[in-house]
Design a protein around this motif. Sequence first.
Motif, PDB file in Angstrom:
ATOM      1  N   TYR B 148      84.963  17.313  66.955  1.00 35.79           N
ATOM      2  CA  TYR B 148      85.711  16.139  66.509  1.00 35.79           C
ATOM      3  C   TYR B 148      84.978  14.819  66.737  1.00 35.79           C
ATOM      4  N   LYS B 149      84.332  14.629  67.881  1.00 36.93           N
ATOM      5  CA  LYS B 149      83.786  13.318  68.174  1.00 36.93           C
ATOM      6  C   LYS B 149      82.372  13.104  67.670  1.00 36.93           C
ATOM      7  N   LEU B 150      81.856  14.040  66.911  1.00 37.23           N
ATOM      8  CA  LEU B 150      80.457  13.948  66.525  1.00 37.23           C
ATOM      9  C   LEU B 150      80.319  13.192  65.207  1.00 37.23           C
ATOM     10  N   HIS B 151      79.336  12.254  65.144  1.00 35.99           N
ATOM     11  CA  HIS B 151      79.041  11.580  63.882  1.00 35.99           C
ATOM     12  C   HIS B 151      77.787  12.196  63.303  1.00 35.99           C
ATOM     13  N   THR B 152      77.855  12.625  62.065  1.00 33.09           N
ATOM     14  CA  THR B 152      76.666  13.270  61.504  1.00 33.09           C
ATOM     15  C   THR B 152      76.334  12.696  60.140  1.00 33.09           C
ATOM     16  N   LEU B 153      75.093  12.909  59.777  1.00 30.88           N
ATOM     17  CA  LEU B 153      74.595  12.503  58.465  1.00 30.88           C
ATOM     18  C   LEU B 153      74.135  13.760  57.742  1.00 30.88           C
ATOM     19  N   SER B 154      74.217  13.761  56.430  1.00 32.23           N
ATOM     20  CA  SER B 154      73.707  14.945  55.719  1.00 32.23           C
ATOM     21  C   SER B 154      72.197  14.872  55.674  1.00 32.23           C
ATOM     22  N   SER B 155      71.631  16.048  55.678  1.00 33.76           N
ATOM     23  CA  SER B 155      70.188  16.134  55.672  1.00 33.76           C
ATOM     24  C   SER B 155      69.806  17.072  54.531  1.00 33.76           C
ATOM     25  N   GLY B 156      68.617  17.566  54.517  1.00 35.34           N
ATOM     26  CA  GLY B 156      68.155  18.347  53.366  1.00 35.34           C
ATOM     27  C   GLY B 156      68.711  19.757  53.323  1.00 35.34           C
ATOM     28  N   LYS B 157      68.035  20.608  52.566  1.00 40.23           N
ATOM     29  CA  LYS B 157      68.497  21.997  52.392  1.00 40.23           C
ATOM     30  C   LYS B 157      67.378  22.949  52.763  1.00 40.23           C
ATOM     31  N   VAL B 158      67.777  24.104  53.265  1.00 41.16           N
ATOM     32  CA  VAL B 158      66.805  25.154  53.579  1.00 41.16           C
ATOM     33  C   VAL B 158      67.119  26.324  52.653  1.00 41.16           C
ATOM     34  N   ILE B 159      66.110  26.832  51.987  1.00 40.21           N
ATOM     35  CA  ILE B 159      66.332  27.896  51.017  1.00 40.21           C
ATOM     36  C   ILE B 159      65.848  29.208  51.614  1.00 40.21           C
ATOM     37  N   VAL B 160      66.718  30.209  51.585  1.00 38.23           N
ATOM     38  CA  VAL B 160      66.442  31.495  52.231  1.00 38.23           C
ATOM     39  C   VAL B 160      66.644  32.594  51.197  1.00 38.23           C
ATOM     40  N   ASP B 161      65.757  33.551  51.209  1.00 35.87           N
ATOM     41  CA  ASP B 161      65.851  34.686  50.293  1.00 35.87           C
ATOM     42  C   ASP B 161      66.159  35.909  51.130  1.00 35.87           C
ATOM     43  N   LEU B 162      67.303  36.574  50.908  1.00 35.27           N
ATOM     44  CA  LEU B 162      67.616  37.730  51.748  1.00 35.27           C
ATOM     45  C   LEU B 162      67.870  38.950  50.888  1.00 35.27           C
ATOM     46  N   ASN B 163      67.381  40.092  51.319  1.00 28.82           N
ATOM     47  CA  ASN B 163      67.714  41.356  50.678  1.00 28.82           C
ATOM     48  C   ASN B 163      68.463  42.172  51.702  1.00 28.82           C
ATOM     49  N   LEU B 164      69.634  42.662  51.336  1.00 29.04           N
ATOM     50  CA  LEU B 164      70.447  43.382  52.310  1.00 29.04           C
ATOM     51  C   LEU B 164      70.605  44.829  51.897  1.00 29.04           C
ATOM     52  N   ILE B 165      70.418  45.717  52.853  1.00 32.79           N
ATOM     53  CA  ILE B 165      70.608  47.141  52.625  1.00 32.79           C
ATOM     54  C   ILE B 165      71.636  47.600  53.633  1.00 32.79           C
ATOM     55  N   PHE B 166      72.681  48.251  53.163  1.00 31.48           N
ATOM     56  CA  PHE B 166      73.722  48.724  54.069  1.00 31.48           C
ATOM     57  C   PHE B 166      73.640  50.237  54.160  1.00 31.48           C
ATOM     58  N   ARG B 167      74.100  50.771  55.256  1.00 34.40           N
ATOM     59  CA  ARG B 167      74.041  52.216  55.412  1.00 34.40           C
ATOM     60  C   ARG B 167      75.293  52.693  56.076  1.00 34.40           C
ATOM     61  N   LYS B 168      75.877  53.751  55.514  1.00 31.40           N
ATOM     62  CA  LYS B 168      77.012  54.444  56.121  1.00 31.40           C
ATOM     63  C   LYS B 168      78.268  53.598  56.257  1.00 31.40           C
ATOM     64  N   PHE B 169      78.398  52.514  55.494  1.00 31.40           N
ATOM     65  CA  PHE B 169      79.642  51.763  55.586  1.00 31.40           C
ATOM     66  C   PHE B 169      80.775  52.526  54.941  1.00 31.40           C
ATOM     67  N   GLU B 170      80.462  53.315  53.927  1.00 27.99           N
ATOM     68  CA  GLU B 170      81.528  54.053  53.238  1.00 27.99           C
ATOM     69  C   GLU B 170      82.151  55.102  54.138  1.00 27.99           C
ATOM     70  N   ASP B 171      81.363  55.634  55.063  1.00 27.92           N
ATOM     71  CA  ASP B 171      81.916  56.653  55.964  1.00 27.92           C
ATOM     72  C   ASP B 171      83.020  56.098  56.837  1.00 27.92           C
ATOM     73  N   TYR B 172      82.962  54.795  57.064  1.00 22.05           N
ATOM     74  CA  TYR B 172      83.972  54.181  57.915  1.00 22.05           C
ATOM     75  C   TYR B 172      85.053  53.505  57.108  1.00 22.05           C
ATOM     76  N   GLY B 173      85.019  53.723  55.803  1.00 24.98           N
ATOM     77  CA  GLY B 173      86.117  53.189  55.001  1.00 24.98           C
ATOM     78  C   GLY B 173      85.960  51.761  54.536  1.00 24.98           C
ATOM     79  N   VAL B 174      84.781  51.164  54.735  1.00 22.33           N
ATOM     80  CA  VAL B 174      84.588  49.778  54.299  1.00 22.33           C
ATOM     81  C   VAL B 174      84.137  49.795  52.854  1.00 22.33           C
ATOM     82  N   GLU B 175      84.794  48.988  52.022  1.00 21.11           N
ATOM     83  CA  GLU B 175      84.421  48.967  50.613  1.00 21.11           C
ATOM     84  C   GLU B 175      83.874  47.613  50.245  1.00 21.11           C
ATOM     85  N   PHE B 176      82.928  47.594  49.349  1.00 19.87           N
ATOM     86  CA  PHE B 176      82.396  46.345  48.825  1.00 19.87           C
ATOM     87  C   PHE B 176      82.705  46.314  47.354  1.00 19.87           C
ATOM     88  N   LYS B 177      83.391  45.315  46.925  1.00 16.12           N
ATOM     89  CA  LYS B 177      83.741  45.301  45.488  1.00 16.12           C
ATOM     90  C   LYS B 177      83.247  44.017  44.850  1.00 16.12           C
TER      91      LYS B 177
END
Lengths: 244, 177
Positions: B148-177
């Motif tokens: 709450y008490k912090l004063h901030t200014l906007s600054s630039g942007k950082v660009i990140v490239d991510l590749n994600l591989i998931f494993r065995k999430f379906e076995d635990y019932g997690v779905e990605f739609k």
Amino acid sequence: MSVWSEGISLPGNMDTSPPHEKRKQKPKKNSKKKKSQSAKESNSKPMEAKATASYFSLSITGQIVSATFPLGPDKEFVFLRYELIAGPDWQLASGPQHGLTQLATNKSGHFNEPIVFNMPIEVTYRSTSPYGWPQILVSVFGRSGLGRERLLGYAHIHLPVFGSRRPAEQMEQLQTPILMPKCPNMIADVTSWLLRREPELKDPKVLLDNLKCKGLAMESYGSLDFQLSSVMRGARKLGYHWHA
Amino acid sequence: MAEVHIIGQILKAVDFAEPHLYCKWSLQSGNAWRLVQGEVQGQSHVGSHRLQNCSDFAQPLDIHLSAASVLGWPRLLVEVYAVNVLNQSWPVGYGFVHVPTTPGSHRLEISTWKVAPNGWWQSIREQFGGGGAALSKTDLLYSGVERYKLHTLSSGKVIVDLNLIFRKFEDYGVEFK
């Protein structure tokens, strides 16, 4: 297709079991592939362990297309040296790990036209885990007409993780910046200008490490274009989900 | 246990006012997540561009996490620091982003902010005295609790490239739609 029939080229993993026995241990190998009858097979004990712990294979095809320098390259002729680096679980099944391109130039055209290399990259890796995904590290060197060679920079990128998501007629175009090391302080700067010796990294693999490049100063100038696509086999069986 | 692989690069920082920047990053996740292989923090080299006003880091990321629960999904925290001629460094951007929840390749833009100078003297010190104010407790980056008490200014942007591989999430019932 005998791409996969070449023996595994890493030392310390030589299999002495005869080829037909190996075929029994890996029933899911494609029946079209023929086992090479030559003696460069791997040791029986690690190969048996590898057969029960299944692996997936990754095939990368593509090329280093060109290098582009917005204000022209610093030297007349440019050549590249590339190296493929992967984690401990990965084995190079076929293809060269290092390469050196031709000396290319764009003297006859406009100075900021791309310098075309068209260097093919065709490798196949085998692994049990995506950790340590292979990266290609390219060192860009320049050579003036009088024969003096100089480092122009380094570029590195991960080989593409997702190959079949893009539409079939478009290969993935990757562009990486070329990073050139700078002198650490002003005295080194003046000395290098006087003696005409620019800094080079002793081991460019430092750029691939997360903590070792603290304190290094690099300037980026120019970019390298790659066109790479990947084909994977056997990953879904191990439970990996590449796409949603 | 379900597993997540994060493979990618922190590409570059754009729109910052200072030319020489380096980036300190860390990946944080909840208690149910464990690091199997890889490093969860790093620091890049100091990058600058000869012609444009951006800095290329090309910092490779390769992290293997194992998850016992969806709670505490990992976040990537980024702190961008500027360096001056006297080799003093000060932070010019803080930002974080949650790692995407679908497998595939993603290009993320992390918008960053920095602490605003509090008065005239602090603005002068920011320009000439080796930098502006920094956060003393960096957990403000990812928690919204005491901002709450912090004063901030906007600054630039950082660009990140991510590749994600998931494993065995379906076995635990997690779905990605």
